[in-house]
Design a protein around this motif. Structure first.
Motif, short mmCIF file in Angstrom:
data_model
loop_
_atom_site.label_atom_id
_atom_site.label_comp_id
_atom_site.label_asym_id
_atom_site.label_seq_id
_atom_site.Cartn_x
_atom_site.Cartn_y
_atom_site.Cartn_z
N TYR A 8 -5.71 19.63 -52.12
CA TYR A 8 -5.37 20.01 -53.46
C TYR A 8 -3.20 20.26 -52.72
CZ TYR A 8 -4.95 23.10 -57.10
OH TYR A 8 -5.71 23.33 -58.10
N PHE A 9 -3.60 19.93 -54.55
CA PHE A 9 -1.43 20.36 -54.39
C PHE A 9 -1.19 20.79 -55.19
CE2 PHE A 9 -2.00 15.99 -52.02
CZ PHE A 9 -0.67 16.25 -50.49
N ARG A 10 -0.46 21.78 -55.31
CA ARG A 10 0.15 22.62 -56.37
C ARG A 10 0.86 23.07 -56.72
NH1 ARG A 10 -3.55 28.15 -55.49
NH2 ARG A 10 -3.63 28.79 -53.44
N HIS A 11 2.05 23.74 -57.25
CA HIS A 11 3.15 24.26 -56.78
C HIS A 11 3.19 25.44 -56.65
CE1 HIS A 11 6.68 26.19 -58.11
NE2 HIS A 11 7.33 25.14 -59.32
N ALA A 12 4.31 26.30 -55.55
CA ALA A 12 3.66 26.36 -54.37
C ALA A 12 3.36 28.52 -55.11
CB ALA A 12 5.14 26.91 -52.97
N LYS A 36 2.86 27.69 -60.92
CA LYS A 36 2.97 26.63 -62.06
C LYS A 36 2.47 25.96 -61.84
CE LYS A 36 7.81 28.41 -61.36
NZ LYS A 36 9.25 28.47 -61.56
N PRO A 37 2.71 25.50 -64.04
CA PRO A 37 2.00 24.48 -63.70
C PRO A 37 2.93 22.63 -63.12
CG PRO A 37 2.73 25.45 -65.97
CD PRO A 37 2.84 26.54 -64.92
N LEU A 38 2.34 21.95 -62.84
CA LEU A 38 3.03 20.66 -62.77
C LEU A 38 3.30 19.43 -63.87
CD1 LEU A 38 1.21 20.59 -59.28
CD2 LEU A 38 3.69 20.68 -59.50
N ALA A 39 4.08 18.76 -63.80
CA ALA A 39 4.68 17.84 -64.82
C ALA A 39 4.32 16.77 -64.31
CB ALA A 39 5.35 17.69 -65.35
N LEU A 40 3.36 16.20 -64.54
CA LEU A 40 2.99 14.40 -64.75
C LEU A 40 3.25 13.79 -65.09
CD1 LEU A 40 -0.76 14.44 -62.28
CD2 LEU A 40 1.75 15.34 -61.56
N ALA A 41 4.13 12.58 -64.83
CA ALA A 41 4.89 11.85 -65.54
C ALA A 41 3.69 10.11 -66.28
CB ALA A 41 6.33 10.54 -65.21
N GLY A 42 3.39 9.72 -67.80
CA GLY A 42 2.62 8.85 -67.37
C GLY A 42 2.73 8.55 -69.27
N LEU A 43 1.80 7.12 -69.28
CA LEU A 43 1.88 6.27 -70.16
C LEU A 43 1.03 6.70 -71.00
CD1 LEU A 43 3.31 3.56 -68.83
CD2 LEU A 43 4.61 5.21 -69.68
N TYR A 44 1.13 6.38 -72.96
CA TYR A 44 -0.35 6.30 -73.43
C TYR A 44 -0.19 5.44 -74.04
CZ TYR A 44 3.19 8.78 -77.49
OH TYR A 44 3.88 9.18 -78.07
N SER A 45 -1.24 5.37 -74.65
CA SER A 45 -1.28 3.94 -76.38
C SER A 45 -2.92 5.38 -77.23
CB SER A 45 -2.28 2.83 -76.04
OG SER A 45 -3.68 3.34 -75.25
N VAL A 46 -2.58 4.64 -78.04
CA VAL A 46 -2.99 5.08 -79.59
C VAL A 46 -4.03 4.40 -80.05
CG1 VAL A 46 -3.21 6.13 -81.28
CG2 VAL A 46 -1.03 6.39 -79.65
N ILE A 47 -5.22 4.60 -79.09
CA ILE A 47 -6.20 4.01 -79.82
C ILE A 47 -7.05 4.44 -81.50
CG2 ILE A 47 -8.65 2.88 -79.31
CD1 ILE A 47 -5.76 1.83 -78.14
N THR A 49 13.77 9.95 -58.79
CA THR A 49 13.24 10.89 -58.72
C THR A 49 12.83 11.78 -57.28
OG1 THR A 49 15.63 11.15 -60.25
CG2 THR A 49 14.34 13.17 -58.48
N ASN A 50 12.36 11.92 -56.37
CA ASN A 50 11.41 12.29 -55.34
C ASN A 50 11.16 14.66 -56.08
OD1 ASN A 50 10.34 10.20 -54.63
ND2 ASN A 50 11.64 10.62 -52.59
N TYR A 51 9.69 14.55 -56.11
CA TYR A 51 9.53 16.04 -56.49
C TYR A 51 10.04 16.92 -54.85
CZ TYR A 51 7.82 19.94 -58.12
OH TYR A 51 7.40 21.93 -58.98
N PRO A 52 11.30 17.90 -55.40
CA PRO A 52 11.16 18.72 -54.18
C PRO A 52 9.72 19.28 -53.51
CG PRO A 52 12.54 19.66 -55.89
CD PRO A 52 11.71 19.23 -56.70
N GLU A 53 9.51 18.70 -52.29
CA GLU A 53 8.94 19.29 -51.24
C GLU A 53 7.84 20.53 -51.32
OE1 GLU A 53 8.51 16.43 -48.21
OE2 GLU A 53 7.29 14.19 -49.05
N GLU A 54 8.93 22.00 -51.07
CA GLU A 54 9.70 22.84 -50.47
C GLU A 54 8.40 23.68 -51.50
OE1 GLU A 54 13.66 21.86 -52.33
OE2 GLU A 54 11.90 21.11 -50.98
N GLU A 55 8.91 22.68 -53.12
CA GLU A 55 8.02 23.36 -54.21
C GLU A 55 6.56 23.34 -54.02
OE1 GLU A 55 10.26 23.24 -57.69
OE2 GLU A 55 12.28 23.21 -56.69
N LEU A 56 5.89 22.88 -53.11
CA LEU A 56 4.55 21.98 -53.30
C LEU A 56 3.22 23.29 -52.34
CD1 LEU A 56 4.78 18.55 -53.96
CD2 LEU A 56 3.89 20.02 -55.81
N GLU A 57 2.51 23.12 -52.28
CA GLU A 57 1.69 23.69 -51.65
C GLU A 57 0.30 22.97 -51.45
OE1 GLU A 57 -1.13 27.90 -50.70
OE2 GLU A 57 -0.86 27.13 -52.85
#
Length: 245
Positions: free
Chosen positions: A131-135, A138-149, A204-212
């Motif tokens: 399991y990965f979460r913010h240390a 806090k919420p984590l923001a994942l980047a994504g793409l979307y379509s509207v159907i 751009t890599n997310y700072p690993e030290e901010e993850l648990e």
């Protein structure tokens, strides 16, 4: 790949963190209910921040569907697409030339707020979920793409080559989701981004030290058990792995 997530933050928390508003207050009871494990292959509803309405949290269906499909074709498309990963993840290296992603990447980028996500570690032909979460939880923001159907938003989570931490955990695929730090969240949704701007953000890599990160119960992968329970995000040690986090 990122096929399993966790969403336990209340909508008010997400609104304050991302400076947005839920698109409809009637959605609050639905999305305020904690989901400790969401399996992407069930195509759950999750909240996203879409580029076209960057000031709202809107419901989306996990699993991107091509723009040429109608809403009554979504279910059948998912059955067909399961062999390709169900549209759950998009390789960031392909976003400008893939038949689905290329039509979305310039105008339909999104943020998927999660409280955490799970990745498998392979050891002696067995999978152990981590399991990965913010240390600081806090919420984590994942980047994504979307379509509207029709009236539906369907989305995918971007992935990229793993950083050292993710490569050690996700040691078979060597991939990770694209995680945006707070300085890049707003930038990701800007309409004027060029292809090079998008590539720079993705790389751009997310700072690993901010993850648990830590190992959890293998019942996460069992179809016979209800893994959407609070105990699924509790640490479980596997001495045979020899990993220390």
């Amino acid at each position: 790949m990122c096929f399993h997530t966790s969403t336990t933050h209340k909508t008010k928390k997400l609104e304050a963190h991302y400076k947005v508003k839920v698109s409809d207050d009637k959605l609050r009871p639905i999305f305020d209910k904690p989901n400790y494990h969401l399996n992407g292959f069930a195509h759950p509803n999750m909240l996203v921040i879409p580029q076209e309405k960057a000031d709202v949290l809107a419901p989306g269906v996990w699993g991107i569907v091509p723009n040429n499909k109608s809403s009554d074709q979504i279910r059948d498309y998912y059955k067909e697409a399961v062999k390709y990963g169900g549209g759950l993840n998009a390789r960031s290296e392909k976003i400008f030339n893939h038949f689905i992603y290329s039509s979305c990447v310039m105008e339909r980028r999104c943020i998927i707020p999660v409280s955490g996500f799970f990745e498998p570690h392979d050891h002696n032909k067995k999978k152990y979920p981590f399991y990965f979460r913010h240390a600081e939880k806090k919420p984590l923001a994942l980047a994504g793409l979307y379509s509207v159907i029709g009236t539906y938003i369907t989305f995918t989570i971007l992935t990229k080559e793993a950083t050292p931490l993710f490569a050690e955990i996700h040691n078979k695929k060597n991939r990770q989701p694209v995680i945006l730090d707070d300085t890049l969240v707003d930038n990701w949704l800007l309409p004027e981004l060029t292809q090079n701007d998008i590539k720079d953000i993705v790389n751009t890599n997310y700072p690993e030290e901010e993850l648990e990160t830590y190992s959890v119960s293998r019942s996460l992968f069992s179809p016979k058990e209800d893994s959407n329970v609070e105990t699924i995000i509790e640490k479980q040690i596997y001495p045979e792995l020899g990993l220390e986090f």
